[in-house]
Design an enzyme around this catalytic site. Structure first.
Site, PDB file in Angstrom:
ATOM      1  N   GLU A 176       7.618 -11.427  -9.794  1.00 37.33           N
ATOM      2  CA  GLU A 176       6.362 -12.190  -9.797  1.00 37.33           C
ATOM      3  C   GLU A 176       6.331 -13.222  -8.665  1.00 37.33           C
ATOM      4  OE1 GLU A 176       3.513 -14.958 -12.662  1.00 37.33           O
ATOM      5  OE2 GLU A 176       5.580 -14.582 -13.258  1.00 37.33           O
ATOM      6  N   LYS A 213       4.234  -8.398 -10.819  1.00 31.66           N
ATOM      7  CA  LYS A 213       3.213  -9.262 -11.424  1.00 31.66           C
ATOM      8  C   LYS A 213       2.645 -10.118 -10.307  1.00 31.66           C
ATOM      9  CE  LYS A 213       2.208 -12.521 -15.136  1.00 31.66           C
ATOM     10  NZ  LYS A 213       2.591 -13.051 -16.467  1.00 31.66           N
TER      11      LYS A 213
END
Length: 298
Positions: A176, A213
């Site tokens: 992420e 993400k």
């Protein structure tokens, strides 16, 4: 079990719920839920209250595998129980939802326009415990605030370096590198980020699998090539401070992206709601995020 989870992550219809606020973000999450800082006296009481909030969400009939395919947990949440079972076990066995663990220890100071992750102490021990607790994968977050080539390279290098250790433990890492939605050069950051991620993905062996993400991009379908990469199980989107309505609208413009929302999932929930009010508010949130994840405008 991992093969079953992998199939659900690759092909399941729905989204991933992010229930992983950690020490730094917990007071803000509790405040949004209607619990002010003067209602707890220390960190232990704070974490008790946030676990009660998460338990209420997880055990709600609105939190179901028809709409939610996975959930990301904070380390303390993984180690605590819901209705007499460890949280991950409850999610998997009672709800049919795949559990993930947030493993990062927060953000380092801003440098080169980015915030890399702080050192992750005891990563090996944490990953072993994650496997014991039935986690399918992990999640770790960095933040990009400026379109600084060197900084973005450093973020992605660090993410993939740690991801390799996670893969070697038999877990699937969610990488992420969040791009700040308030960045004045957000689109340029996303162009650089995509290039750097793809460079690392192309260096993975065939059996090495990751998830990504990412902040919902300014340019629709900016990350479509990443969603189709053979080493990528799924690309999920964070809400990043957008309201649920904004995040859903932006998400619908991106083919192949599904949600992994935190604040946008829980923004209408309040500790003072009756169970009926709480479940209705959560159901509305879940259905709208699901719709944005699976029904695209393109």
């Amino acid at each position: 079990m991992q093969e079953k989870y992998l199939e659900q992550m690759k092909n399941g219809k729905g989204f991933i719920a992010a229930l992983d606020q950690s020490g730094g973000s917990t007071p803000k999450a509790l405040k949004a839920y209607g619990v002010s800082e003067d209602q707890y006296g220390n960190e232990a009481e704070m974490f008790d209250l946030v676990h009660e909030m998460r338990t209420r969400i997880i055990t709600s009939p609105a939190f179901d595998s028809e709409h939610i395919i996975g959930a990301i947990l904070f380390e303390q949440t993984m180690d605590r129980q819901v209705e007499g079972r460890y949280t991950g076990e409850y999610l998997a066995e009672e709800k049919g939802i795949v559990p993930f663990l947030k493993v990062d220890k927060g953000l380092a100071e801003l440098s080169n326009g980015v915030q890399k992750m702080k050192p992750i102490d005891n990563l090996n021990e944490t990953l072993n415990r994650a496997k014991e607790r039935g986690m399918f994968g992990t999640k770790m977050r960095s933040v990009i605030k400026e379109a600084n080539m060197d900084g973005i390279q450093e973020v992605v290098d660090q993410q993939f370096e740690i991801a390799e250790k996670i893969i070697n433990k038999g877990l699937v890492p969610i990488i992420e590198p969040e791009v700040d939605i308030h960045s004045t050069d957000k689109e340029q950051s996303e162009i650089i980020l995509k290039q750097e991620i793809k460079k690392h993905l192309d260096q993975l062996s065939k059996v090495d699998l990751v998830m990504l993400k990412l902040t919902i991009p300014d340019r629709a379908n900016q990350y479509k090539e990443l969603t189709e990469h053979p080493n990528v199980v799924r690309v999920v989107a964070l809400s990043g401070g957008y309201s649920r309505e904004e995040a859903n609208a932006k998400l619908k413009e991106n083919d192949g992206l599904i949600a992994s929302f935190s604040r946008a999932l829980s923004e209408d929930l309040n500790i003072n709601q009756s169970d009926e009010e709480f479940n209705t508010a959560l159901q509305e949130a879940v259905e709208s995020i699901y719709d944005a994840s699976v029904n695209k405008n393109i």
